[in-house]
Design a protein around this motif. Structure first.
Motif, mmCIF file in Angstrom:
data_model
loop_
_atom_site.group_PDB
_atom_site.id
_atom_site.type_symbol
_atom_site.label_atom_id
_atom_site.label_comp_id
_atom_site.label_asym_id
_atom_site.label_seq_id
_atom_site.Cartn_x
_atom_site.Cartn_y
_atom_site.Cartn_z
ATOM 1 N N GLY A 183 0.768 -1.232 0.000
ATOM 2 C CA GLY A 183 0.000 0.000 0.000
ATOM 3 C C GLY A 183 0.799 1.281 0.000
ATOM 4 O O GLY A 183 0.211 2.368 0.024
ATOM 5 N N ARG A 184 2.116 1.212 0.002
ATOM 6 C CA ARG A 184 2.927 2.434 0.002
ATOM 7 C C ARG A 184 4.035 2.344 -1.042
ATOM 8 O O ARG A 184 4.494 1.262 -1.401
ATOM 9 C CB ARG A 184 3.551 2.667 1.390
ATOM 10 N N TRP A 185 4.452 3.524 -1.518
ATOM 11 C CA TRP A 185 5.555 3.635 -2.473
ATOM 12 C C TRP A 185 6.833 4.015 -1.726
ATOM 13 O O TRP A 185 6.825 4.870 -0.845
ATOM 14 C CB TRP A 185 5.257 4.708 -3.511
ATOM 15 N N TYR A 186 7.956 3.379 -2.129
ATOM 16 C CA TYR A 186 9.258 3.651 -1.519
ATOM 17 C C TYR A 186 10.300 3.865 -2.621
ATOM 18 O O TYR A 186 10.176 3.325 -3.723
ATOM 19 C CB TYR A 186 9.723 2.487 -0.650
ATOM 20 N N VAL A 187 11.349 4.636 -2.282
ATOM 21 C CA VAL A 187 12.525 4.719 -3.139
ATOM 22 C C VAL A 187 13.721 4.269 -2.311
ATOM 23 O O VAL A 187 13.879 4.667 -1.154
ATOM 24 C CB VAL A 187 12.738 6.144 -3.697
ATOM 25 N N VAL A 188 14.532 3.401 -2.888
ATOM 26 C CA VAL A 188 15.711 2.857 -2.222
ATOM 27 C C VAL A 188 16.940 3.377 -2.946
ATOM 28 O O VAL A 188 17.004 3.351 -4.178
ATOM 29 C CB VAL A 188 15.693 1.315 -2.252
ATOM 30 N N GLY A 189 17.924 3.885 -2.196
ATOM 31 C CA GLY A 189 19.122 4.398 -2.839
ATOM 32 C C GLY A 189 20.145 4.901 -1.854
ATOM 33 O O GLY A 189 19.980 4.811 -0.624
ATOM 34 N N HIS A 190 21.234 5.443 -2.392
ATOM 35 C CA HIS A 190 22.322 5.974 -1.567
ATOM 36 C C HIS A 190 22.012 7.413 -1.179
ATOM 37 O O HIS A 190 21.752 8.261 -2.037
ATOM 38 C CB HIS A 190 23.645 5.918 -2.329
ATOM 39 N N ASP A 191 22.019 7.672 0.128
ATOM 40 C CA ASP A 191 21.749 8.997 0.664
ATOM 41 C C ASP A 191 23.076 9.718 0.880
ATOM 42 O O ASP A 191 23.901 9.292 1.698
ATOM 43 C CB ASP A 191 20.980 8.867 1.985
ATOM 44 N N HIS A 192 23.313 10.808 0.133
ATOM 45 C CA HIS A 192 24.574 11.535 0.248
ATOM 46 C C HIS A 192 24.712 12.208 1.612
ATOM 47 O O HIS A 192 25.822 12.348 2.129
ATOM 48 C CB HIS A 192 24.668 12.596 -0.856
ATOM 49 N N LEU A 193 23.595 12.618 2.205
ATOM 50 C CA LEU A 193 23.654 13.307 3.495
ATOM 51 C C LEU A 193 24.173 12.384 4.587
ATOM 52 O O LEU A 193 25.004 12.788 5.419
ATOM 53 C CB LEU A 193 22.266 13.837 3.862
ATOM 54 N N ARG A 194 23.697 11.154 4.612
ATOM 55 C CA ARG A 194 24.130 10.180 5.625
ATOM 56 C C ARG A 194 25.231 9.266 5.120
ATOM 57 O O ARG A 194 25.771 8.472 5.899
ATOM 58 C CB ARG A 194 22.941 9.319 6.068
ATOM 59 N N ILE A 202 7.841 7.608 -0.454
ATOM 60 C CA ILE A 202 7.734 8.638 -1.477
ATOM 61 C C ILE A 202 6.655 9.655 -1.135
ATOM 62 O O ILE A 202 6.743 10.823 -1.536
ATOM 63 C CB ILE A 202 7.498 7.994 -2.858
ATOM 64 N N ASP A 203 5.621 9.261 -0.368
ATOM 65 C CA ASP A 203 4.600 10.240 -0.010
ATOM 66 C C ASP A 203 5.128 11.295 0.961
ATOM 67 O O ASP A 203 4.448 12.288 1.208
ATOM 68 C CB ASP A 203 3.367 9.548 0.581
ATOM 69 N N ARG A 204 6.346 11.089 1.494
ATOM 70 C CA ARG A 204 6.968 12.080 2.371
ATOM 71 C C ARG A 204 7.991 12.945 1.638
ATOM 72 O O ARG A 204 8.697 13.737 2.261
ATOM 73 C CB ARG A 204 7.638 11.379 3.560
ATOM 74 N N ILE A 205 8.079 12.776 0.321
ATOM 75 C CA ILE A 205 8.986 13.593 -0.489
ATOM 76 C C ILE A 205 8.158 14.664 -1.188
ATOM 77 O O ILE A 205 7.268 14.364 -1.978
ATOM 78 C CB ILE A 205 9.733 12.722 -1.519
ATOM 79 N N ALA A 206 8.463 15.920 -0.877
ATOM 80 C CA ALA A 206 7.662 17.028 -1.402
ATOM 81 C C ALA A 206 8.082 17.418 -2.815
ATOM 82 O O ALA A 206 7.250 17.858 -3.612
ATOM 83 C CB ALA A 206 7.766 18.236 -0.476
#
Length: 324
Positions: A183-194, A202-206
Protein backbone atom coordinates in the motif's frame (compact mmCIF):
# COMPACT_ATOMS: atom_id res chain seq x y z
CA UNK A 1 -10.23 -7.09 -46.44
CA UNK A 2 -10.61 -5.98 -50.06
CA UNK A 3 -11.77 -2.39 -49.61
CA UNK A 4 -8.83 0.10 -49.65
CA UNK A 5 -10.37 2.27 -46.91
CA UNK A 6 -10.62 -0.78 -44.64
CA UNK A 7 -6.95 -1.50 -45.23
CA UNK A 8 -5.95 2.10 -44.50
CA UNK A 9 -7.82 2.05 -41.18
CA UNK A 10 -6.31 -1.34 -40.34
CA UNK A 11 -2.87 0.09 -41.11
CA UNK A 12 -3.52 2.92 -38.67
CA UNK A 13 -4.61 0.43 -35.99
CA UNK A 14 -1.44 -1.62 -36.53
CA UNK A 15 0.77 1.45 -36.21
CA UNK A 16 -0.98 2.46 -32.99
CA UNK A 17 -0.53 -1.02 -31.50
CA UNK A 18 3.14 -1.53 -32.43
CA UNK A 19 6.21 0.63 -31.90
CA UNK A 20 7.57 -0.25 -35.35
CA UNK A 21 6.70 -2.60 -38.21
CA UNK A 22 8.57 -3.26 -41.44
CA UNK A 23 6.96 -2.79 -44.80
CA UNK A 24 6.96 -6.55 -45.34
CA UNK A 25 5.26 -7.16 -41.98
CA UNK A 26 2.56 -4.60 -42.77
CA UNK A 27 2.05 -6.03 -46.24
CA UNK A 28 1.60 -9.49 -44.75
CA UNK A 29 -0.91 -8.23 -42.14
CA UNK A 30 -2.87 -6.31 -44.78
CA UNK A 31 -2.69 -9.08 -47.38
CA UNK A 32 -1.15 -6.77 -49.96
CA UNK A 33 2.32 -5.75 -51.22
CA UNK A 34 4.95 -3.32 -49.94
CA UNK A 35 4.27 -0.78 -52.71
CA UNK A 36 0.62 -0.60 -51.68
CA UNK A 37 1.65 -0.13 -48.05
CA UNK A 38 3.65 2.94 -49.11
CA UNK A 39 0.57 4.30 -50.85
CA UNK A 40 -1.60 3.71 -47.77
CA UNK A 41 0.90 5.51 -45.52
CA UNK A 42 0.78 8.43 -47.93
CA UNK A 43 -3.02 8.52 -47.50
CA UNK A 44 -2.56 8.71 -43.70
CA UNK A 45 -0.09 11.60 -44.06
CA UNK A 46 -2.60 13.41 -46.27
CA UNK A 47 -5.06 13.12 -43.35
CA UNK A 48 -2.54 14.81 -41.03
CA UNK A 49 -1.38 11.61 -39.29
CA UNK A 50 2.45 11.72 -38.97
CA UNK A 51 3.71 8.35 -40.17
CA UNK A 52 7.51 8.14 -40.10
CA UNK A 53 9.32 5.83 -42.53
CA UNK A 54 12.82 4.35 -42.39
CA UNK A 55 14.26 3.81 -45.84
CA UNK A 56 16.20 0.76 -47.00
CA UNK A 57 15.59 -2.91 -47.52
CA UNK A 58 14.70 -3.44 -43.85
CA UNK A 59 13.04 -0.08 -43.36
CA UNK A 60 9.97 0.24 -41.21
CA UNK A 61 7.05 2.49 -40.32
CA UNK A 62 5.87 4.02 -37.04
CA UNK A 63 3.76 6.90 -35.76
CA UNK A 64 5.70 10.00 -34.71
CA UNK A 65 6.66 10.00 -31.03
CA UNK A 66 4.23 11.89 -28.84
CA UNK A 67 1.43 11.80 -31.38
CA UNK A 68 -1.99 11.23 -29.86
CA UNK A 69 -4.71 9.78 -32.02
CA UNK A 70 -8.24 10.88 -31.02
CA UNK A 71 -10.68 9.43 -30.26
CA UNK A 72 -9.74 6.59 -27.93
CA UNK A 73 -11.16 3.33 -29.30
CA UNK A 74 -11.02 0.20 -27.15
CA UNK A 75 -12.30 -3.29 -27.73
CA UNK A 76 -14.42 -4.89 -24.99
CA UNK A 77 -11.44 -6.86 -23.68
CA UNK A 78 -9.17 -3.80 -23.74
CA UNK A 79 -11.74 -1.67 -21.90
CA UNK A 80 -12.17 -4.34 -19.23
CA UNK A 81 -8.38 -4.60 -18.78
CA UNK A 82 -8.05 -0.82 -18.34
CA UNK A 83 -10.95 -0.57 -15.89
CA UNK A 84 -9.67 -3.49 -13.80
CA UNK A 85 -6.20 -1.95 -13.70
CA UNK A 86 -7.54 1.42 -12.54
CA UNK A 87 -9.74 -0.21 -9.90
CA UNK A 88 -6.85 -2.29 -8.59
CA UNK A 89 -4.60 0.77 -8.40
CA UNK A 90 -7.25 2.68 -6.47
CA UNK A 91 -8.21 -0.12 -4.06
CA UNK A 92 -4.66 -1.34 -3.35
CA UNK A 93 -3.22 2.11 -2.69
CA UNK A 94 -1.24 2.48 -5.92
CA UNK A 95 -2.88 5.78 -6.88
CA UNK A 96 -1.18 9.17 -6.82
CA UNK A 97 -2.12 12.35 -4.96
CA UNK A 98 -4.26 13.71 -7.78
CA UNK A 99 -7.62 11.94 -8.43
CA UNK A 100 -6.18 10.46 -11.60
CA UNK A 101 -7.88 7.06 -11.38
CA UNK A 102 -11.36 8.52 -10.90
CA UNK A 103 -10.83 10.98 -13.75
CA UNK A 104 -9.55 8.29 -16.12
CA UNK A 105 -12.47 6.02 -15.28
CA UNK A 106 -14.96 8.82 -15.89
CA UNK A 107 -13.41 9.64 -19.30
CA UNK A 108 -13.38 6.02 -20.39
CA UNK A 109 -17.01 5.45 -19.36
CA UNK A 110 -18.07 8.63 -21.15
CA UNK A 111 -16.83 7.44 -24.56
CA UNK A 112 -17.93 3.83 -24.26
CA UNK A 113 -21.10 2.57 -25.95
CA UNK A 114 -24.04 1.96 -23.61
CA UNK A 115 -23.87 -1.81 -24.06
CA UNK A 116 -20.35 -1.84 -22.61
CA UNK A 117 -20.70 1.06 -20.18
CA UNK A 118 -23.31 -0.62 -17.98
CA UNK A 119 -21.42 -3.91 -17.38
CA UNK A 120 -18.21 -2.04 -16.56
CA UNK A 121 -20.06 0.28 -14.17
CA UNK A 122 -21.44 -2.82 -12.46
CA UNK A 123 -17.92 -4.20 -12.20
CA UNK A 124 -16.69 -1.01 -10.54
CA UNK A 125 -19.55 -1.00 -8.03
CA UNK A 126 -19.46 -4.67 -7.08
CA UNK A 127 -15.79 -5.69 -7.32
CA UNK A 128 -14.16 -6.39 -3.95
CA UNK A 129 -10.55 -7.03 -2.92
CA UNK A 130 -9.33 -9.19 -0.05
CA UNK A 131 -6.04 -7.27 0.22
CA UNK A 132 -6.27 -4.22 2.45
CA UNK A 133 -4.28 -1.15 1.46
CA UNK A 134 -2.30 0.74 4.06
CA UNK A 135 -4.00 4.04 4.79
CA UNK A 136 -1.59 6.83 4.00
CA UNK A 137 -1.08 9.84 1.77
CA UNK A 138 -0.43 8.85 -1.83
CA UNK A 139 2.67 10.25 -3.58
CA UNK A 140 2.53 13.12 -6.05
CA UNK A 141 2.57 12.09 -9.69
CA UNK A 142 5.49 14.37 -10.57
CA UNK A 143 7.59 13.11 -7.65
CA UNK A 144 6.93 9.46 -8.47
CA UNK A 145 7.72 9.85 -12.18
CA UNK A 146 10.84 11.94 -11.51
CA UNK A 147 12.26 9.28 -9.18
CA UNK A 148 11.49 6.51 -11.67
CA UNK A 149 13.18 8.42 -14.49
CA UNK A 150 16.24 9.19 -12.36
CA UNK A 151 16.51 5.54 -11.35
CA UNK A 152 16.43 4.38 -14.96
CA UNK A 153 18.88 7.07 -16.13
CA UNK A 154 21.19 6.60 -13.10
CA UNK A 155 21.18 10.31 -12.26
CA UNK A 156 21.38 11.86 -8.80
CA UNK A 157 18.42 13.92 -7.57
CA UNK A 158 17.85 16.37 -4.76
CA UNK A 159 14.78 15.78 -2.61
CA UNK A 160 12.89 17.73 0.03
CA UNK A 161 12.01 15.10 2.62
CA UNK A 162 9.76 15.11 5.70
CA UNK A 163 10.48 12.46 8.33
CA UNK A 164 7.89 10.78 10.56
CA UNK A 165 9.03 13.21 13.26
CA UNK A 166 8.01 16.07 10.92
CA UNK A 167 11.67 17.07 10.40
CA UNK A 168 12.32 18.63 6.99
CA UNK A 169 15.65 18.07 5.23
CA UNK A 170 17.17 18.74 1.81
CA UNK A 171 19.40 15.91 0.59
CA UNK A 172 20.79 14.31 -2.55
CA UNK A 173 20.14 10.64 -3.27
CA UNK A 174 21.09 8.09 -5.92
CA UNK A 175 17.79 6.27 -6.52
CA UNK A 176 18.50 2.57 -7.14
CA UNK A 177 14.84 1.63 -7.55
CA UNK A 178 11.18 2.42 -6.84
CA UNK A 179 9.14 -0.22 -4.98
CA UNK A 180 5.43 -0.52 -4.19
CA UNK A 181 4.90 -2.55 -1.00
CA UNK A 182 1.74 -3.17 1.05
CA UNK A 183 0.00 0.00 0.00
CA UNK A 184 2.93 2.43 0.00
CA UNK A 185 5.56 3.63 -2.47
CA UNK A 186 9.26 3.65 -1.52
CA UNK A 187 12.52 4.72 -3.14
CA UNK A 188 15.71 2.86 -2.22
CA UNK A 189 19.12 4.40 -2.84
CA UNK A 190 22.32 5.97 -1.57
CA UNK A 191 21.75 9.00 0.66
CA UNK A 192 24.57 11.54 0.25
CA UNK A 193 23.65 13.31 3.49
CA UNK A 194 24.13 10.18 5.62
CA UNK A 195 26.55 8.49 3.19
CA UNK A 196 24.61 5.24 3.51
CA UNK A 197 21.96 3.11 1.87
CA UNK A 198 18.53 4.41 2.86
CA UNK A 199 14.84 3.85 2.17
CA UNK A 200 12.36 6.76 1.87
CA UNK A 201 8.58 6.73 1.68
CA UNK A 202 7.73 8.64 -1.48
CA UNK A 203 4.60 10.24 -0.01
CA UNK A 204 6.97 12.08 2.37
CA UNK A 205 8.99 13.59 -0.49
CA UNK A 206 7.66 17.03 -1.40
CA UNK A 207 9.84 17.72 -4.46
CA UNK A 208 12.53 16.19 -6.69
CA UNK A 209 15.20 18.21 -8.48
CA UNK A 210 17.59 16.67 -11.03
CA UNK A 211 21.34 16.95 -10.53
CA UNK A 212 24.12 16.76 -13.12
CA UNK A 213 25.88 13.86 -11.39
CA UNK A 214 25.48 10.25 -12.46
CA UNK A 215 25.88 7.10 -10.36
CA UNK A 216 26.42 3.37 -10.74
CA UNK A 217 24.23 1.06 -8.68
CA UNK A 218 25.95 -1.86 -6.88
CA UNK A 219 26.14 -5.03 -8.96
CA UNK A 220 23.22 -7.34 -8.32
CA UNK A 221 21.45 -4.91 -5.97
CA UNK A 222 17.80 -5.89 -5.41
CA UNK A 223 15.63 -2.97 -4.19
CA UNK A 224 12.75 -5.28 -3.24
CA UNK A 225 14.92 -7.60 -1.14
CA UNK A 226 16.55 -4.62 0.59
CA UNK A 227 13.22 -2.97 1.35
CA UNK A 228 11.55 -6.06 2.80
CA UNK A 229 14.64 -6.84 4.89
CA UNK A 230 14.74 -3.26 6.22
CA UNK A 231 11.06 -3.28 7.15
CA UNK A 232 11.45 -6.65 8.87
CA UNK A 233 14.10 -5.08 11.13
CA UNK A 234 11.90 -2.17 12.20
CA UNK A 235 11.49 -0.93 15.77
CA UNK A 236 9.40 -3.50 17.69
CA UNK A 237 9.18 -4.54 21.32
CA UNK A 238 10.42 -8.12 20.93
CA UNK A 239 13.36 -9.59 19.00
CA UNK A 240 12.61 -13.20 18.15
CA UNK A 241 15.09 -15.93 17.18
CA UNK A 242 13.80 -19.42 16.39
CA UNK A 243 15.21 -22.39 14.49
CA UNK A 244 12.56 -24.08 12.33
CA UNK A 245 13.50 -27.66 11.45
CA UNK A 246 12.25 -27.77 7.88
CA UNK A 247 13.17 -26.91 4.25
CA UNK A 248 14.05 -23.28 3.54
CA UNK A 249 11.98 -22.91 0.33
CA UNK A 250 8.77 -24.20 1.87
CA UNK A 251 9.21 -22.20 5.07
CA UNK A 252 9.82 -19.03 3.05
CA UNK A 253 6.50 -19.54 1.25
CA UNK A 254 4.66 -19.77 4.56
CA UNK A 255 6.16 -16.72 6.28
CA UNK A 256 5.88 -13.05 5.18
CA UNK A 257 9.21 -11.77 3.85
CA UNK A 258 8.40 -8.29 5.19
CA UNK A 259 8.28 -9.61 8.76
CA UNK A 260 11.09 -12.17 9.01
CA UNK A 261 14.57 -12.96 7.74
CA UNK A 262 15.50 -16.60 7.12
CA UNK A 263 18.98 -18.16 7.07
CA UNK A 264 19.72 -21.78 6.19
CA UNK A 265 21.52 -23.69 8.97
CA UNK A 266 22.74 -27.31 9.27
CA UNK A 267 19.92 -28.05 11.73
CA UNK A 268 17.18 -26.17 9.89
CA UNK A 269 16.29 -22.55 9.14
CA UNK A 270 17.19 -19.75 11.55
CA UNK A 271 14.38 -17.18 11.70
CA UNK A 272 14.94 -13.64 12.97
CA UNK A 273 11.85 -11.50 13.46
CA UNK A 274 10.52 -8.47 15.29
CA UNK A 275 7.19 -8.56 17.06
CA UNK A 276 5.10 -6.12 19.04
CA UNK A 277 2.98 -8.94 20.55
CA UNK A 278 4.23 -12.44 21.28
CA UNK A 279 0.80 -14.04 21.10
CA UNK A 280 0.72 -13.26 17.37
CA UNK A 281 4.16 -14.82 16.92
CA UNK A 282 2.94 -17.89 18.83
CA UNK A 283 0.04 -18.27 16.37
CA UNK A 284 2.46 -18.03 13.41
CA UNK A 285 4.77 -20.72 14.81
CA UNK A 286 1.87 -22.97 15.76
CA UNK A 287 0.55 -22.81 12.20
CA UNK A 288 3.76 -24.33 10.81
CA UNK A 289 3.97 -28.07 10.15
CA UNK A 290 7.59 -28.38 11.23
CA UNK A 291 9.06 -28.58 14.77
CA UNK A 292 10.98 -25.56 16.02
CA UNK A 293 13.38 -24.51 18.78
CA UNK A 294 13.07 -21.14 20.54
CA UNK A 295 16.34 -19.34 21.26
CA UNK A 296 14.85 -16.14 22.62
CA UNK A 297 12.91 -14.50 24.10
CA UNK A 298 11.90 -16.91 26.87
CA UNK A 299 8.56 -15.07 27.10
CA UNK A 300 7.65 -16.64 23.75
CA UNK A 301 7.56 -20.05 25.44
CA UNK A 302 4.86 -18.83 27.82
CA UNK A 303 2.90 -17.34 24.92
CA UNK A 304 2.94 -20.78 23.24
CA UNK A 305 1.84 -22.46 26.48
CA UNK A 306 -1.06 -20.03 26.76
CA UNK A 307 -2.07 -20.78 23.18
CA UNK A 308 -1.79 -24.53 23.84
CA UNK A 309 -4.04 -24.19 26.90
CA UNK A 310 -6.64 -22.31 24.85
CA UNK A 311 -6.59 -25.01 22.15
CA UNK A 312 -6.79 -27.80 24.72
CA UNK A 313 -9.79 -26.16 26.38
CA UNK A 314 -11.48 -25.76 23.03
CA UNK A 315 -10.85 -29.41 22.15
CA UNK A 316 -12.31 -30.63 25.44
CA UNK A 317 -15.37 -28.39 25.43
CA UNK A 318 -18.63 -30.26 24.91
CA UNK A 319 -21.26 -28.88 22.49
CA UNK A 320 -23.65 -27.87 25.30
CA UNK A 321 -20.96 -25.94 27.15
CA UNK A 322 -20.66 -22.21 26.47
CA UNK A 323 -17.41 -20.32 27.04
CA UNK A 324 -17.51 -17.94 29.98
Amino acid sequence: MSHPLTRVLTLLELLQSNARLTGAELADRLDTDVRTVRRYTAHLRDLGIPVEAERGRYGGYRLARGYRMPPLVLTNDEALAVVLGLLAAERLGMGTAAPASAGALAKIERVLPHALREPLAAMRETLSFTANAVIGQAPGTGVLLALAQASRAHTTVGIHHRSWRQEHTERDIDPYGVVFHTGRWYVVGHDHLRDSLRTFRIDRIASVNPRADRFTAPDGFDPVAHLTSTLAQGSYRWQVEVTIHGPLDEIARRLPSSAVTLTAQPTGVLMHARAERLDGMAHILASLEWPFTIHHPDELRQALKNLAAQLTAAAQREPEELPQ
